[in-house]
Each structure stands twice: as C-alpha cells, then as structure tokens.
Write a protein that holds these residues in place. Structure first.
Motif, short mmCIF file in Angstrom:
data_model
loop_
_atom_site.label_atom_id
_atom_site.label_comp_id
_atom_site.label_asym_id
_atom_site.label_seq_id
_atom_site.Cartn_x
_atom_site.Cartn_y
_atom_site.Cartn_z
N MET A 154 0.96 -1.04 0.03
CA MET A 154 -0.08 -0.12 -0.03
C MET A 154 1.03 1.15 -0.05
O MET A 154 1.90 1.22 0.31
CB MET A 154 -0.94 0.02 1.26
N GLN A 155 0.38 2.43 -0.68
CA GLN A 155 1.15 3.59 -0.51
C GLN A 155 0.31 4.74 -0.01
O GLN A 155 -0.84 4.90 -0.14
CB GLN A 155 1.45 3.71 -1.97
N HIS A 156 1.02 5.77 0.31
CA HIS A 156 0.42 6.98 1.02
C HIS A 156 1.56 8.07 0.62
O HIS A 156 2.69 8.00 0.72
CB HIS A 156 0.30 7.06 2.22
N CYS A 157 1.14 9.17 -0.08
CA CYS A 157 2.06 10.10 -0.73
C CYS A 157 2.87 9.44 -1.58
O CYS A 157 2.38 8.91 -2.72
CB CYS A 157 2.49 11.04 0.21
N SER A 190 3.14 -1.99 9.98
CA SER A 190 3.49 -1.44 11.34
C SER A 190 3.17 0.09 11.32
O SER A 190 3.45 0.54 12.58
CB SER A 190 4.66 -2.11 11.93
N ASP A 191 3.19 0.59 10.16
CA ASP A 191 3.15 2.01 9.99
C ASP A 191 1.83 2.57 10.56
O ASP A 191 0.72 2.16 10.36
CB ASP A 191 3.57 2.64 8.62
N LYS A 192 1.93 3.60 11.54
CA LYS A 192 0.82 4.64 11.92
C LYS A 192 0.67 5.80 11.43
O LYS A 192 -0.44 6.30 11.35
CB LYS A 192 0.83 4.43 13.35
N PHE A 193 1.67 6.23 10.73
CA PHE A 193 1.99 7.48 10.14
C PHE A 193 2.66 7.61 8.93
O PHE A 193 3.50 6.86 8.78
CB PHE A 193 2.29 8.62 11.12
N CYS A 194 2.07 8.54 7.92
CA CYS A 194 2.81 8.62 6.50
C CYS A 194 4.28 9.27 6.90
O CYS A 194 4.42 10.40 7.73
CB CYS A 194 2.05 9.35 5.63
N GLU A 195 5.28 8.80 6.16
CA GLU A 195 6.64 9.10 6.40
C GLU A 195 6.81 10.47 5.66
O GLU A 195 7.51 11.38 5.96
CB GLU A 195 7.45 8.12 5.60
N ASP A 196 6.13 10.82 4.48
CA ASP A 196 5.94 12.00 3.72
C ASP A 196 5.31 13.34 4.51
O ASP A 196 5.97 14.30 4.67
CB ASP A 196 5.40 11.81 2.30
N CYS A 197 3.99 12.88 4.77
CA CYS A 197 3.38 14.12 5.36
C CYS A 197 3.00 14.07 6.60
O CYS A 197 2.59 15.32 7.21
CB CYS A 197 1.91 14.15 4.40
N GLY A 198 3.18 13.06 7.44
CA GLY A 198 3.03 12.90 8.72
C GLY A 198 1.64 12.69 9.16
O GLY A 198 1.34 12.49 10.23
N LYS A 199 0.66 12.41 8.36
CA LYS A 199 -0.62 12.42 8.57
C LYS A 199 -0.81 10.91 9.09
O LYS A 199 -0.14 9.81 8.72
CB LYS A 199 -1.68 12.58 7.16
N GLU A 200 -1.78 10.65 10.08
CA GLU A 200 -2.25 9.19 10.73
C GLU A 200 -2.67 8.47 9.39
O GLU A 200 -3.68 8.78 8.43
CB GLU A 200 -3.18 9.25 11.62
#
Length: 120
Positions: A1-4, A11-21
C-alpha cells in the motif's frame, strides 16, 4: 500500500512524507481472495489442491543428510508455524535453499501452494 510517495508497511501508523495518520489499516488477504480463479486449471488435475496463506510465528532451520557411496548431500529446510487469517495454526516444512526460503523471517506473511494433501 502507498500514501503520498512512500510505501506504507503494516506496522506504520503515520505517513513518512506528510506525517498524517494512516487511516486505512493493512489486512492480510489470501491469494484466493485476490484472484478466485487462480486454482481453476490446477484443480482439474489435482482436485484437492489448495493455497495456504499465513503469518510466520515461529521458524526453525534444520538440515538433512543424504549419504550414498558416491555423494554426501546436505539439504536445509525451515520448520514453520503459520497462523492463518481464520486463526488456524499450521506446522510445516519448506525448502530453505530457494530464494524465498533463504529470506524467511518471523512475522512474514507467505502463501504456499499444496497440490495434494500428502504429508511425509
């Protein structure tokens, strides 16, 4: 899956790029859920074939020797404990000398094809 622009791991709870949950939680899907017709051709020849998908909860590397007058071979195998999405616990052995087998770790989600129900 991808965000930004970066991939998101389970295990990720936040996006690495934008910091959104991350709102969408990753879930494990079996190969048959993603592509229901994947076993159609195989089931013609092997009616009892199945695909098992699960998370590795335990693994143990062991080796077997095959000795004859002409050769002395050692084969490596993983003894795995898998937990399926339904909560079923499976214990099985897989070849540790393949590309996949060399990189298995606890917590990995894998799918294994069983052409028959035969066990040794």
């Amino acid at each position: 899956m991808q965000h930004c622009t970066k991939p998101i791991f389970a295990s990720d709870k936040f996006c690495e790029d934008c910091g959104k949950e991350v709102a969408v939680k990753n879930q494990r899907s079996t190969v048959e859920e993603i592509s229901p017709d994947i076993l159609t051709e195989l089931k013609v020849r092997y009616p009892r074939s199945s695909i098992v998908t699960g998370m590795i909860t335990n693994l143990y590397l062991y080796k077997r020797k095959y000795v004859t007058k002409e050769s002395h071979l050692i084969f490596s195998f993983w003894y795995l404990t898998l937990v399926t999405n339904q909560g079923e616990t499976l214990e099985l052995s897989v070849d540790a000398e393949t590309t996949l087998g060399a990189n298995l770790n606890k917590g990995d989600v894998i799918s294994l094809l069983q052409p028959t129900r035969a066990t040794a």
